[in-house]
Enzyme design. Structure first.
Site, mmCIF file in Angstrom:
data_model
loop_
_atom_site.group_PDB
_atom_site.id
_atom_site.type_symbol
_atom_site.label_atom_id
_atom_site.label_comp_id
_atom_site.label_asym_id
_atom_site.label_seq_id
_atom_site.Cartn_x
_atom_site.Cartn_y
_atom_site.Cartn_z
ATOM 1 N N CYS A 90 0.821 -1.226 0.000
ATOM 2 C CA CYS A 90 0.000 0.000 0.000
ATOM 3 C C CYS A 90 0.849 1.268 0.000
ATOM 4 O O CYS A 90 0.322 2.354 -0.258
ATOM 5 C CB CYS A 90 -0.930 0.020 1.198
ATOM 6 S SG CYS A 90 -2.140 -1.299 1.143
ATOM 7 N N HIS B 189 -3.875 7.303 3.193
ATOM 8 C CA HIS B 189 -4.170 5.975 2.645
ATOM 9 C C HIS B 189 -5.567 5.570 3.111
ATOM 10 O O HIS B 189 -5.919 5.756 4.283
ATOM 11 C CB HIS B 189 -3.123 4.983 3.150
ATOM 12 C CG HIS B 189 -3.364 3.583 2.697
ATOM 13 N ND1 HIS B 189 -3.746 3.278 1.420
ATOM 14 C CD2 HIS B 189 -3.291 2.401 3.367
ATOM 15 C CE1 HIS B 189 -3.889 1.968 1.309
ATOM 16 N NE2 HIS B 189 -3.625 1.414 2.481
ATOM 17 N N ASN C 281 -10.137 -0.338 -0.044
ATOM 18 C CA ASN C 281 -8.674 -0.205 0.023
ATOM 19 C C ASN C 281 -8.079 -0.614 -1.329
ATOM 20 O O ASN C 281 -8.044 -1.794 -1.660
ATOM 21 C CB ASN C 281 -8.126 -1.091 1.145
ATOM 22 C CG ASN C 281 -6.619 -0.964 1.304
ATOM 23 O OD1 ASN C 281 -5.931 -0.403 0.433
ATOM 24 N ND2 ASN C 281 -6.096 -1.471 2.393
HETATM 25 N N1 ACO Z 1 -18.086 -9.646 8.527
HETATM 26 C C1 ACO Z 1 -18.557 -10.002 9.747
HETATM 27 N N2 ACO Z 1 -17.757 -10.361 10.751
HETATM 28 C C2 ACO Z 1 -16.428 -10.358 10.541
HETATM 29 C C3 ACO Z 1 -15.880 -10.005 9.283
HETATM 30 C C4 ACO Z 1 -16.759 -9.643 8.248
HETATM 31 N N3 ACO Z 1 -16.342 -9.278 7.033
HETATM 32 N N4 ACO Z 1 -14.536 -10.091 9.347
HETATM 33 C C5 ACO Z 1 -14.245 -10.486 10.613
HETATM 34 N N5 ACO Z 1 -15.387 -10.642 11.323
HETATM 35 C C6 ACO Z 1 -15.555 -11.041 12.720
HETATM 36 C C7 ACO Z 1 -14.353 -11.773 13.262
HETATM 37 O O1 ACO Z 1 -14.414 -13.138 12.963
HETATM 38 C C8 ACO Z 1 -14.483 -11.494 14.757
HETATM 39 O O2 ACO Z 1 -15.425 -12.370 15.280
HETATM 40 P P1 ACO Z 1 -15.224 -13.015 16.766
HETATM 41 O O3 ACO Z 1 -15.210 -11.835 17.692
HETATM 42 O O4 ACO Z 1 -16.392 -13.903 16.922
HETATM 43 O O5 ACO Z 1 -13.898 -13.716 16.713
HETATM 44 C C9 ACO Z 1 -15.059 -10.082 14.805
HETATM 45 O O6 ACO Z 1 -15.651 -9.861 13.514
HETATM 46 C C10 ACO Z 1 -14.031 -9.008 15.098
HETATM 47 O O7 ACO Z 1 -12.929 -9.176 14.208
HETATM 48 P P2 ACO Z 1 -11.656 -8.258 14.315
HETATM 49 O O8 ACO Z 1 -10.623 -8.724 13.336
HETATM 50 O O9 ACO Z 1 -11.261 -8.156 15.763
HETATM 51 O O10 ACO Z 1 -12.271 -6.856 13.843
HETATM 52 P P3 ACO Z 1 -11.585 -5.441 13.844
HETATM 53 O O11 ACO Z 1 -12.419 -4.492 14.589
HETATM 54 O O12 ACO Z 1 -10.129 -5.497 14.169
HETATM 55 O O13 ACO Z 1 -11.704 -5.008 12.304
HETATM 56 C C11 ACO Z 1 -10.385 -4.865 10.288
HETATM 57 C C12 ACO Z 1 -11.082 -5.792 11.305
HETATM 58 C C13 ACO Z 1 -11.437 -4.044 9.612
HETATM 59 C C14 ACO Z 1 -9.667 -5.737 9.279
HETATM 60 C C15 ACO Z 1 -9.395 -3.926 11.003
HETATM 61 O O14 ACO Z 1 -8.618 -4.664 11.928
HETATM 62 C C16 ACO Z 1 -8.481 -3.199 10.054
HETATM 63 O O15 ACO Z 1 -8.871 -2.334 9.312
HETATM 64 N N6 ACO Z 1 -7.149 -3.480 10.081
HETATM 65 C C17 ACO Z 1 -6.153 -2.746 9.309
HETATM 66 C C18 ACO Z 1 -6.199 -3.003 7.841
HETATM 67 C C19 ACO Z 1 -5.084 -2.194 7.178
HETATM 68 O O16 ACO Z 1 -4.928 -1.040 7.455
HETATM 69 N N7 ACO Z 1 -4.261 -2.799 6.349
HETATM 70 C C20 ACO Z 1 -3.070 -2.061 5.908
HETATM 71 C C21 ACO Z 1 -3.015 -1.788 4.561
HETATM 72 S S1 ACO Z 1 -3.460 -3.112 3.517
HETATM 73 C C22 ACO Z 1 -2.098 -3.504 2.474
HETATM 74 O O17 ACO Z 1 -0.988 -3.187 2.707
HETATM 75 C C23 ACO Z 1 -2.382 -4.404 1.275
#
Ligand code: ACO
Length: 318
Positions: A113, A245, A275
């Site tokens: 990214c 980003h 993204n």
């Molecule tokens: N729909 C419904 N539920 C979901 C989904 C979905 N799409 N995805 C995960 N869940 C569930 C999980 O299984 C979990 O369930 P559980 O509590 O029963 O175990 C719950 O939702 C919470 O999951 P988390 O991973 O803890 O959710 P979080 O609030 O952390 O959000 C997210 C996840 C959106 C991915 C966030 O962590 C994020 O944005 N991370 C950073 C991403 C990023 O910036 N990447 C960098 C750049 S990308 C690159 O370089 C290519």
């Protein structure tokens, strides 16, 4: 003193729009979960046969038109992407052929990214040292091709698109500074499985430890904002626009808070674009320029964070 100045911006999104409701039919998710956790409402995905290069060419031509520069006058192409059309030749070379600016350097930069930030920084150095007069910097991706559509933790996040800027040599700034970083200890937290030398996986796919990536992204982006301001002797209030980003609205909000900036001064496109990795910052920049929010002479802070980890910023007098 020679500076590089952004003389034109352009972008292109594939026509096909996929909403959160559409994704509810593909993976076990809800519109509500996606919107509240990420801010994403819809995204654009390339149609079959539409490639990163196709998107990039359209974005590049729009940037060239905005800059009033003929394609043949480009003398340097830095192409940020993680999803190139081929392993080689690189997408920069392929774009050069399409634009007809043969002979000068053309290469791709692959830092996930942060690829556009790295490409912009390299092109800026070449313009500043006098070796390039008119550089084209691209960020373009078809992340849908490396998305595991059965994995709800990543399938709802990533999308396709392209953005471009033309950099021209100028007596006045321009790009005031760029700051790039990488920390290879975090490779396992965000990567694409499958590779050439390790052997191609059945299907390359993004693997991400979302929660951990989130925390480190907020910390590193906060630090690079501080670094950029300190290097330029600026107060937070000097920044007119944050062009971040577009990975997650909550990461964007955290960086804006660090700058003490209201969200009205932040270009946010994540709701419409998802993204798009390397394309995310130039897509957001072009959106802000074309809708008239970003004006000539204003001070912009661009930043991105991605797999590696890699991250970086650019302070730009537009
Ligand atoms: N729909 C419904 N539920 C979901 C989904 C979905 N799409 N995805 C995960 N869940 C569930 C999980 O299984 C979990 O369930 P559980 O509590 O029963 O175990 C719950 O939702 C919470 O999951 P988390 O991973 O803890 O959710 P979080 O609030 O952390 O959000 C997210 C996840 C959106 C991915 C966030 O962590 C994020 O944005 N991370 C950073 C991403 C990023 O910036 N990447 C960098 C750049 S990308 C690159 O370089 C290519």
């Amino acid at each position: 003193m020679i500076y590089s100045r952004i003389s034109g911006t352009g972008s292109y999104l594939p026509e096909r729009v996929v909403t959160n409701a559409d994704l509810e039919k593909v993976v076990d998710t809800t519109d509500e979960w996606i919107r509240t956790r990420t801010g994403i409402e819809r995204r654009h995905l390339a149609r079959e046969g539409e490639t990163t290069l196709d998107l990039a060419e359209k974005a590049a031509r729009r940037a060239l038109e905005a800059a009033n520069v003929a394609p043949g006058d480009i003398d340097f192409i830095a192409f940020g992407t993680t999803t190139p059309d081929l392993i080689f030749p690189n997408c920069g070379v392929m774009l050069q052929e399409r634009l007809g600016c043969l002979g000068s350097p053309a290469f791709s930069v692959e830092t996930a990214c942060a690829s556009f930030m790295y490409a912009l920084s390299i092109a800026d150095k070449y313009v500043r040292c006098g070796e390039s007069k008119r550089a084209l910097v691209i960020g373009a991706e078809t992340l849908s091709r490396i998305t595991d559509w059965s994995d709800r933790t990543t399938a709802v996040l990533f999308a396709d698109g392209a953005g471009a800027v033309v950099l021209e040599a100028s007596d006045a700034p321009g790009i005031l500074s760029t700051h790039l970083h990488a920390d290879g200890r975090y490779q396992e937290m965000l990567y694409c499985k499958g590779g050439v030398s390790r052997g191609l996986a059945e299907k390359p796919a993004i693997v991400m430890a979302g929660k951990e990536v989130f925390k480190i992204a907020v910390t590193k982006l906060g630090a690079v904002v501080d670094e950029t301001l300190a290097a330029n002797g600026l107060e937070r209030s000097a920044i007119d626009w944050l062009v971040p980003h577009q990975a997650n609205i909550r990461i964007i909000q955290a960086t804006a808070a660090k700058l003490d900036m209201p969200l009205e001064k932040v270009i946010v496109t994540v709701q419409d674009h998802g993204n798009t990795s390397a394309a995310s910052v130039p897509l957001a920049l072009d959106a802000g320029v074309r809708d008239g929010r970003i004006k000539r002479g204003e001070l912009l802070l661009l930043e991105a964070f991605g797999g590696g980890f890699t991250w970086g910023s650019a302070l730009v007098r537009f």
